[in-house]
Design a protein around this motif. Sequence first.
Motif, mmCIF file in Angstrom:
data_model
loop_
_atom_site.group_PDB
_atom_site.id
_atom_site.type_symbol
_atom_site.label_atom_id
_atom_site.label_comp_id
_atom_site.label_asym_id
_atom_site.label_seq_id
_atom_site.Cartn_x
_atom_site.Cartn_y
_atom_site.Cartn_z
ATOM 1 N N LEU A 34 7.285 -0.529 -2.001
ATOM 2 C CA LEU A 34 7.649 0.431 -3.046
ATOM 3 C C LEU A 34 6.524 0.620 -4.059
ATOM 4 O O LEU A 34 6.214 1.731 -4.470
ATOM 5 C CB LEU A 34 8.919 -0.015 -3.762
ATOM 6 N N ARG A 35 5.927 -0.489 -4.470
ATOM 7 C CA ARG A 35 4.900 -0.441 -5.507
ATOM 8 C C ARG A 35 3.616 0.226 -5.025
ATOM 9 O O ARG A 35 2.945 0.920 -5.773
ATOM 10 C CB ARG A 35 4.617 -1.860 -5.991
ATOM 11 N N HIS A 36 3.261 0.003 -3.757
ATOM 12 C CA HIS A 36 1.967 0.452 -3.271
ATOM 13 C C HIS A 36 2.022 1.682 -2.366
ATOM 14 O O HIS A 36 1.024 2.023 -1.736
ATOM 15 C CB HIS A 36 1.252 -0.705 -2.575
ATOM 16 N N LYS A 37 3.157 2.345 -2.325
ATOM 17 C CA LYS A 37 3.251 3.568 -1.530
ATOM 18 C C LYS A 37 2.286 4.630 -2.057
ATOM 19 O O LYS A 37 1.648 5.341 -1.298
ATOM 20 C CB LYS A 37 4.677 4.098 -1.544
ATOM 21 N N LYS A 38 2.160 4.711 -3.376
ATOM 22 C CA LYS A 38 1.257 5.692 -3.980
ATOM 23 C C LYS A 38 -0.072 5.079 -4.403
ATOM 24 O O LYS A 38 -0.933 5.779 -4.912
ATOM 25 C CB LYS A 38 1.933 6.360 -5.171
ATOM 26 N N GLN A 39 -0.234 3.785 -4.213
ATOM 27 C CA GLN A 39 -1.481 3.096 -4.548
ATOM 28 C C GLN A 39 -1.918 2.227 -3.365
ATOM 29 O O GLN A 39 -2.031 1.011 -3.474
ATOM 30 C CB GLN A 39 -1.284 2.235 -5.788
ATOM 31 N N PRO A 40 -2.193 2.840 -2.216
ATOM 32 C CA PRO A 40 -2.461 2.055 -1.016
ATOM 33 C C PRO A 40 -3.800 1.333 -1.018
ATOM 34 O O PRO A 40 -4.010 0.432 -0.213
ATOM 35 C CB PRO A 40 -2.420 3.100 0.102
ATOM 36 N N LEU A 41 -4.709 1.692 -1.914
ATOM 37 C CA LEU A 41 -6.040 1.094 -1.890
ATOM 38 C C LEU A 41 -6.156 -0.168 -2.735
ATOM 39 O O LEU A 41 -7.241 -0.719 -2.863
ATOM 40 C CB LEU A 41 -7.076 2.128 -2.345
ATOM 41 N N HIS A 42 -5.054 -0.641 -3.300
ATOM 42 C CA HIS A 42 -5.104 -1.883 -4.068
ATOM 43 C C HIS A 42 -5.500 -3.044 -3.171
ATOM 44 O O HIS A 42 -5.185 -3.068 -1.980
ATOM 45 C CB HIS A 42 -3.753 -2.171 -4.715
ATOM 46 N N ASN A 43 -6.177 -4.007 -3.740
ATOM 47 C CA ASN A 43 -6.645 -5.192 -3.029
ATOM 48 C C ASN A 43 -5.484 -6.173 -2.891
ATOM 49 O O ASN A 43 -5.193 -6.935 -3.800
ATOM 50 C CB ASN A 43 -7.809 -5.818 -3.798
ATOM 51 N N ARG A 44 -4.812 -6.142 -1.737
ATOM 52 C CA ARG A 44 -3.599 -6.941 -1.537
ATOM 53 C C ARG A 44 -3.814 -7.981 -0.452
ATOM 54 O O ARG A 44 -4.557 -7.777 0.500
ATOM 55 C CB ARG A 44 -2.441 -6.028 -1.145
ATOM 56 N N GLU A 45 -3.111 -9.095 -0.623
ATOM 57 C CA GLU A 45 -3.126 -10.179 0.359
ATOM 58 C C GLU A 45 -1.690 -10.591 0.631
ATOM 59 O O GLU A 45 -0.841 -10.500 -0.244
ATOM 60 C CB GLU A 45 -3.885 -11.391 -0.183
ATOM 61 N N ARG A 46 -1.426 -11.051 1.835
ATOM 62 C CA ARG A 46 -0.111 -11.593 2.151
ATOM 63 C C ARG A 46 -0.277 -13.064 2.499
ATOM 64 O O ARG A 46 -1.317 -13.476 3.016
ATOM 65 C CB ARG A 46 0.555 -10.808 3.276
ATOM 66 N N VAL A 47 0.750 -13.839 2.191
ATOM 67 C CA VAL A 47 0.725 -15.268 2.470
ATOM 68 C C VAL A 47 1.447 -15.496 3.792
ATOM 69 O O VAL A 47 2.628 -15.167 3.930
ATOM 70 C CB VAL A 47 1.408 -16.071 1.339
ATOM 71 N N ILE A 48 0.721 -16.035 4.767
ATOM 72 C CA ILE A 48 1.293 -16.347 6.076
ATOM 73 C C ILE A 48 0.994 -17.802 6.374
ATOM 74 O O ILE A 48 -0.162 -18.216 6.357
ATOM 75 C CB ILE A 48 0.710 -15.438 7.175
ATOM 76 N N HIS A 49 2.042 -18.565 6.633
ATOM 77 C CA HIS A 49 1.915 -20.004 6.926
ATOM 78 C C HIS A 49 1.113 -20.726 5.846
ATOM 79 O O HIS A 49 0.327 -21.619 6.141
ATOM 80 C CB HIS A 49 1.271 -20.229 8.297
ATOM 81 N N GLY A 50 1.269 -20.303 4.603
ATOM 82 C CA GLY A 50 0.602 -20.969 3.494
ATOM 83 C C GLY A 50 -0.831 -20.522 3.248
ATOM 84 O O GLY A 50 -1.497 -21.055 2.376
ATOM 85 N N PHE A 51 -1.329 -19.556 4.010
ATOM 86 C CA PHE A 51 -2.697 -19.081 3.846
ATOM 87 C C PHE A 51 -2.709 -17.598 3.487
ATOM 88 O O PHE A 51 -1.865 -16.842 3.939
ATOM 89 C CB PHE A 51 -3.505 -19.284 5.143
ATOM 90 N N PHE A 52 -3.704 -17.203 2.697
ATOM 91 C CA PHE A 52 -3.853 -15.805 2.333
ATOM 92 C C PHE A 52 -4.548 -15.055 3.462
ATOM 93 O O PHE A 52 -5.496 -15.536 4.059
ATOM 94 C CB PHE A 52 -4.670 -15.650 1.050
ATOM 95 N N GLU A 53 -4.056 -13.829 3.728
ATOM 96 C CA GLU A 53 -4.651 -12.945 4.727
ATOM 97 C C GLU A 53 -4.719 -11.560 4.110
ATOM 98 O O GLU A 53 -3.755 -11.102 3.509
ATOM 99 C CB GLU A 53 -3.761 -12.935 5.975
#
Length: 160
Positions: A34-53
């Motif tokens: 919801l937050r990044h639908k209109k701001q897709p170029l933000h520098n985002r990371e997701r946490v998977i198994h305790g690590f940032f990707e």
Amino acid sequence: MASRGEARRATPIFSYRCRECLPEEWFCGDCDVLRHKKQPLHNRERVIHGFFEANPPTSCVIKGQDGYCIREKACISPTVKVPYCSCEGTNFTILPGKPVILITNNGRFDLHQPLYVCQTCQHQWTPDLKDLLRSGYWPASVNSSTLYTLDLLSSFQELK
């Protein structure tokens, strides 16, 4: 690595971190979309198994019956809104248009130009050169299939 359109299994609990949405930088999967639908170029990371990707703008997490999956999606480049249709309709749909390569200070992004559809008369159009320039983009090709951000060009100028 999953190919375009394929889903891969992810952890049941997802959290995202956006380096540009401070002070509120942590999001669940739904809030991130919801937050990044209109701001897709933000520098985002997701946490998977305790690590940032790194999370590219073309991927999102979908909650299905079997858990969470990472899916590829068409991402629309952020541009200034086209003001109005000749029929004076006010209800527009924004769809992914032609593919475009956007090159920024943060790298290359494979996006789509917005395709605006008037719901009143079904007229369709995409941003023209003036709209791209107002949005902070400089076309690198005649058909605007590759765009540079003006910030990137300013950075090159400062390096001279």
